[in-house]
Design a protein around this motif. Sequence first.
Motif, PDB file in Angstrom:
ATOM      1  N   UNK A   1     -27.459 -16.505  19.774  1.00 51.06           N
ATOM      2  CA  UNK A   1     -27.343 -15.716  19.013  1.00 51.06           C
ATOM      3  C   UNK A   1     -28.515 -15.314  18.162  1.00 51.06           C
ATOM      4  N   UNK A   2     -30.196 -14.487  18.069  1.00 49.52           N
ATOM      5  CA  UNK A   2     -30.827 -14.526  16.844  1.00 49.52           C
ATOM      6  C   UNK A   2     -29.787 -13.584  15.665  1.00 49.52           C
ATOM      7  N   UNK A   3     -29.065 -12.557  16.575  1.00 47.13           N
ATOM      8  CA  UNK A   3     -28.336 -12.090  15.210  1.00 47.13           C
ATOM      9  C   UNK A   3     -27.493 -12.483  14.452  1.00 47.13           C
ATOM     10  N   UNK A   4     -26.789 -13.801  14.564  1.00 43.71           N
ATOM     11  CA  UNK A   4     -25.725 -15.048  14.578  1.00 43.71           C
ATOM     12  C   UNK A   4     -26.501 -16.198  13.620  1.00 43.71           C
ATOM     13  N   UNK A   5     -27.477 -15.708  13.830  1.00 43.16           N
ATOM     14  CA  UNK A   5     -28.790 -16.692  12.626  1.00 43.16           C
ATOM     15  C   UNK A   5     -30.550 -16.884  12.980  1.00 43.16           C
ATOM     16  N   UNK A   6     -31.400 -16.860  12.554  1.00 42.98           N
ATOM     17  CA  UNK A   6     -32.070 -16.886  13.052  1.00 42.98           C
ATOM     18  C   UNK A   6     -33.461 -18.015  12.091  1.00 42.98           C
ATOM     19  N   UNK A   7     -33.726 -18.159  13.169  1.00 47.87           N
ATOM     20  CA  UNK A   7     -33.916 -20.148  13.111  1.00 47.87           C
ATOM     21  C   UNK A   7     -35.601 -19.452  12.955  1.00 47.87           C
TER      22      UNK A   7
ATOM     23  N   UNK B   1     -23.393 -20.549   4.734  1.00 50.90           N
ATOM     24  CA  UNK B   1     -24.570 -21.976   4.188  1.00 50.90           C
ATOM     25  C   UNK B   1     -24.227 -23.314   5.412  1.00 50.90           C
ATOM     26  N   UNK B   2     -22.650 -22.887   5.512  1.00 46.39           N
ATOM     27  CA  UNK B   2     -22.456 -23.838   6.672  1.00 46.39           C
ATOM     28  C   UNK B   2     -23.181 -23.150   8.552  1.00 46.39           C
ATOM     29  N   UNK B   3     -23.629 -22.152   8.117  1.00 45.25           N
ATOM     30  CA  UNK B   3     -23.651 -21.531   9.752  1.00 45.25           C
ATOM     31  C   UNK B   3     -25.811 -22.535   8.954  1.00 45.25           C
TER      32      UNK B   3
END
Length: 293
Positions: A76-82, A137-139
């Motif tokens: 999901x975008x809430x987790x990470x936004x590419x 940073x891991x994400x």
Amino acid sequence: MHEIPEYALFEVREPLSHTIPFVYNSPHSGRIYPPEFIAQSRLEGVSIRRSEDHYVDELFADASALGAPLLLANFPRAYLDVNREPYELDPRMFDGLLPPYANINSLRVAGGLGTIPRIVAENMEIYTRRLSVQEGLDRIESVYKPYHAALRRLIARTHVQFGFGVLIDCHSMPGNVRVAGSNARPDFIIGDRYGTSASAELSRAAVAIFEEMGFTAIRNKPYAGGFITEHYGRPSRGLHALQIEVNRSIYVDEITLEKRADFALVVGAITAFMRQLAVYVAQFATDSALAAE
């Protein structure tokens, strides 16, 4: 190291044969929420899903049947936004110092919507505590970078095969968006970064196709395109990137997130749009406006 989710982070839905010079991308429609992320969040249920581009992957699902690959996020975008720079990070979210190359001063970071968002829509805070810098940073290493590597490969392959390429970045927008200076509600917004990410002829053609179907479509305002459109659109090299925003209110209940009864009709209209845009590009493929200068 932060645990990487066990599901497929993203998918590439390949056509049986790549016959049109398009790549479709749905970076914000992911709806698999890692359990460890939910455990960190103060939000749950529908609330944590407010930042999704709801079902956009399904709206554009026929891209592969028409001859183009479709890249879609499962995270999901809430987790990470590419659809951000790789390191647009808010120092207020982290314990410890961010690396010096992090962009901590962007407008998107200030608004809580950086690479690792602080809020979902309606300005709701996501986290109950600060994250470790290493987790952030891991994400980026495990999610952001592989996603963009896959997108770059698809674009490069398309460019080599056809001599030019068109990236369509697929999104949705809230139903309360209005055309500047009026109360008119746009059904679709085509973003080309004000003519810098794609030829003006191409974006005008996209608007015209929707208008001929009876929809209200406009260019660039208020959504001109995000990082993906800006980063990959290089018209002078024959690489064109358009962002498409679909008004959520025409296909989903924005409160319950249930699909509306005419969801299939909207899918059909978008499929017709993709088909007609491909015909347009095929007719004008040799024009200098589309081919590399």
